[in-house]
Motif scaffolding. Sequence first.
Motif, PDB file in Angstrom:
ATOM      1  N   CYS A   1      -2.109  -0.962  -3.556  1.00 34.38           N
ATOM      2  CA  CYS A   1      -3.217  -0.067  -3.231  1.00 34.38           C
ATOM      3  C   CYS A   1      -2.716   1.368  -3.285  1.00 34.38           C
ATOM      4  O   CYS A   1      -1.756   1.722  -2.603  1.00 34.38           O
ATOM      5  N   ASP A   2      -3.359   2.175  -4.099  1.00 33.87           N
ATOM      6  CA  ASP A   2      -2.946   3.572  -4.270  1.00 33.87           C
ATOM      7  C   ASP A   2      -4.113   4.488  -3.905  1.00 33.87           C
ATOM      8  O   ASP A   2      -5.057   4.633  -4.678  1.00 33.87           O
TER       9      ASP A   2
ATOM     10  N   HIS B   1      -4.894   5.522 -12.786  1.00 35.56           N
ATOM     11  CA  HIS B   1      -4.474   4.184 -13.225  1.00 35.56           C
ATOM     12  C   HIS B   1      -5.461   3.610 -14.231  1.00 35.56           C
ATOM     13  O   HIS B   1      -5.069   2.969 -15.201  1.00 35.56           O
TER      14      HIS B   1
ATOM     15  N   ILE C   1      -3.905  -3.387  -9.405  1.00 37.33           N
ATOM     16  CA  ILE C   1      -3.773  -2.065  -8.794  1.00 37.33           C
ATOM     17  C   ILE C   1      -5.165  -1.628  -8.344  1.00 37.33           C
ATOM     18  O   ILE C   1      -6.094  -1.554  -9.157  1.00 37.33           O
TER      19      ILE C   1
ATOM     20  N   THR D   1       0.842  -1.196   0.000  1.00 36.74           N
ATOM     21  CA  THR D   1       0.000   0.000   0.000  1.00 36.74           C
ATOM     22  C   THR D   1       0.879   1.248   0.000  1.00 36.74           C
ATOM     23  O   THR D   1       1.848   1.327   0.746  1.00 36.74           O
ATOM     24  N   ILE D   2       0.536   2.159  -0.880  1.00 32.63           N
ATOM     25  CA  ILE D   2       1.303   3.401  -0.968  1.00 32.63           C
ATOM     26  C   ILE D   2       0.576   4.435  -0.111  1.00 32.63           C
ATOM     27  O   ILE D   2      -0.627   4.644  -0.291  1.00 32.63           O
TER      28      ILE D   2
ATOM     29  N   ALA E   1       3.466   3.714  -7.744  1.00 29.79           N
ATOM     30  CA  ALA E   1       2.638   2.515  -7.920  1.00 29.79           C
ATOM     31  C   ALA E   1       2.753   2.002  -9.351  1.00 29.79           C
ATOM     32  O   ALA E   1       2.907   0.794  -9.591  1.00 29.79           O
TER      33      ALA E   1
ATOM     34  N   LYS F   1       2.881   9.154  -5.223  1.00 33.65           N
ATOM     35  CA  LYS F   1       2.324   7.831  -4.943  1.00 33.65           C
ATOM     36  C   LYS F   1       1.945   7.089  -6.232  1.00 33.65           C
ATOM     37  O   LYS F   1       2.310   5.932  -6.415  1.00 33.65           O
ATOM     38  N   THR F   2       1.174   7.774  -7.061  1.00 36.23           N
ATOM     39  CA  THR F   2       0.634   7.108  -8.245  1.00 36.23           C
ATOM     40  C   THR F   2       1.744   6.710  -9.213  1.00 36.23           C
ATOM     41  O   THR F   2       1.737   5.614  -9.782  1.00 36.23           O
TER      42      THR F   2
ATOM     43  N   GLU G   1      -7.283   1.316  -6.911  1.00 32.20           N
ATOM     44  CA  GLU G   1      -7.070   2.755  -6.758  1.00 32.20           C
ATOM     45  C   GLU G   1      -8.218   3.459  -6.063  1.00 32.20           C
ATOM     46  O   GLU G   1      -9.381   3.190  -6.312  1.00 32.20           O
TER      47      GLU G   1
END
Lengths: 254, 196
Positions: A110-111, A44, A35, A5-6, A19, A15-16, A37
């Motif tokens: 997980c973003d 994403h 992913i 997880t970010i 990821a 973050k994105t 989101e």
Amino acid sequence: MFNITIANNKGGSGKTTTANLLGSEIYASGGSIIILEGDPNRPHARWAEKRGFPVIEGPKTSISNTEEASLAIADAMNGNRLLVITTDGDEGSVLDWIEAAAEHCQFLICDPEGSPNQWLQLAVSQADMVLIPFAPTTLDADQVQATIKSLKQTERMSGRKIDYRVMLTKASNGAVRTRDENELRDALTKNNTPMLTVALADRPAFRGVFKHNKMLSELDEADAGGLQRARENSKAFAAEVIGILKTKAQQVAA
Amino acid sequence: MSFNQFDNLDEDPLDLSFAAPQPRKIDKTAAQAAAELSEQKGYHSRRGPAARQEVPQSQPTPETPKPPRNQGRVKISDLLGEEGKIDGLKAQLNFIAPADLISRFAQTLRNRGEPSRWQLLEKSLDALDREGEGAEASGDQLQLSPDMAIALAHVIKRISAEGLAPFAADTAEADLAYDALLAVRRYLEEGGVHVR
Ligand SMILES: Nc1ncnc2c1ncn2[C@@H]1O[C@H](COP(=O)(O)OP(=O)(O)OP(=O)(O)O)[C@@H](O)[C@H]1O
Ligand SMILES: [Mg+2]
């Protein structure tokens, strides 16, 4: 399945991008990846649609339990190794998606969207590793501390250890480092904050993946310069993260 | 353009063999703790009722740190929270006042022929440096004197009024620094230094 997880309470910390790069490296190594989101802007999902990867639109896919989520994933993946699930930040479904994803991929990323929220807290509570990216030229540090603090609170309340790593993104690339950056690194190191040794540098190629809707490996020199070094950097980053997870897996097995 | 899943396979792939798709139940206790914590912190719920998990009514003591009311003496470690102990005066200073940004800010004020605010800040920074040497030697965390806090508050006020765009290298830097400065401002205000 490993859940990465970010997290960073601060928006725009990378973050994105982080990821995407990690997901793409796993994919390029033949791995399977989902992913999940939280961001209603669905970066994403837009990327995946244009690139030709399957997407589950969470809000339009009414699932009421893990089994339904699992069926939806099997249906959407259909032999693909990369899937994006959007949730429009809906924390009511995030746990179902996480549980269901376990059966369908080796790695789940997980973003969340870039502000403190319940979606993020829930994803963090299930994570095998939390990555906290932040840019060193800013005063992001108190947000890093705030993020770590809420991880620790969740940890204390649940008794479940949360493994996390702070990582630098948009860092100066190599030889020239700003004084701020050096001091930040020193400060975090002295603080015993667990950090990735590899930082993601500030590189046009990393912006290029969303600009051109390609994986890093698919960009060409016309899309962005400095590709070779960007690829080495991204690979080294992913190798470090995967290495940490591998060690954990071996420890669990032992 | 068509892609298939054998495109772009890495010639020197990462070893992923340790990871496999496998049914795995979520950790309900952890999820519950996370939901409770979110509730306590008042994190917004985008879609009505939160996680489907039943959240019990028990309310553990919230650990929200209360900033000390200390007549404007500001401990940087308080500002950064429990985990925020940072060694070294310069490192601490950089957290609250990023050198590059402040120097561009100063230059802008000088160019406009209004250096008085900046001089106040600069004097305070010098004083702080001297004060800090003692603190550093004794291993203490840096504290802002009331003068320093007020000088910083002036910069923040100015930046709040005009935005950071004229001073920052790019909008991303401006956004981030602006948020951070506002956090400092809130902290100063809670400590009794008012930025008006
Ligand atoms: N390593 C990098 N090199 C260059 N640009 C980057 C890098 N990482 C992020 N960026 C750029 O910074 C901006 C913010 O990045 P990103 O969207 O990844 O952050 P985020 O934390 O996901 O933001 P949000 O909180 O809005 O979700 C984007 O324009 C992105 O292209
Ligand atoms: Mg994002």
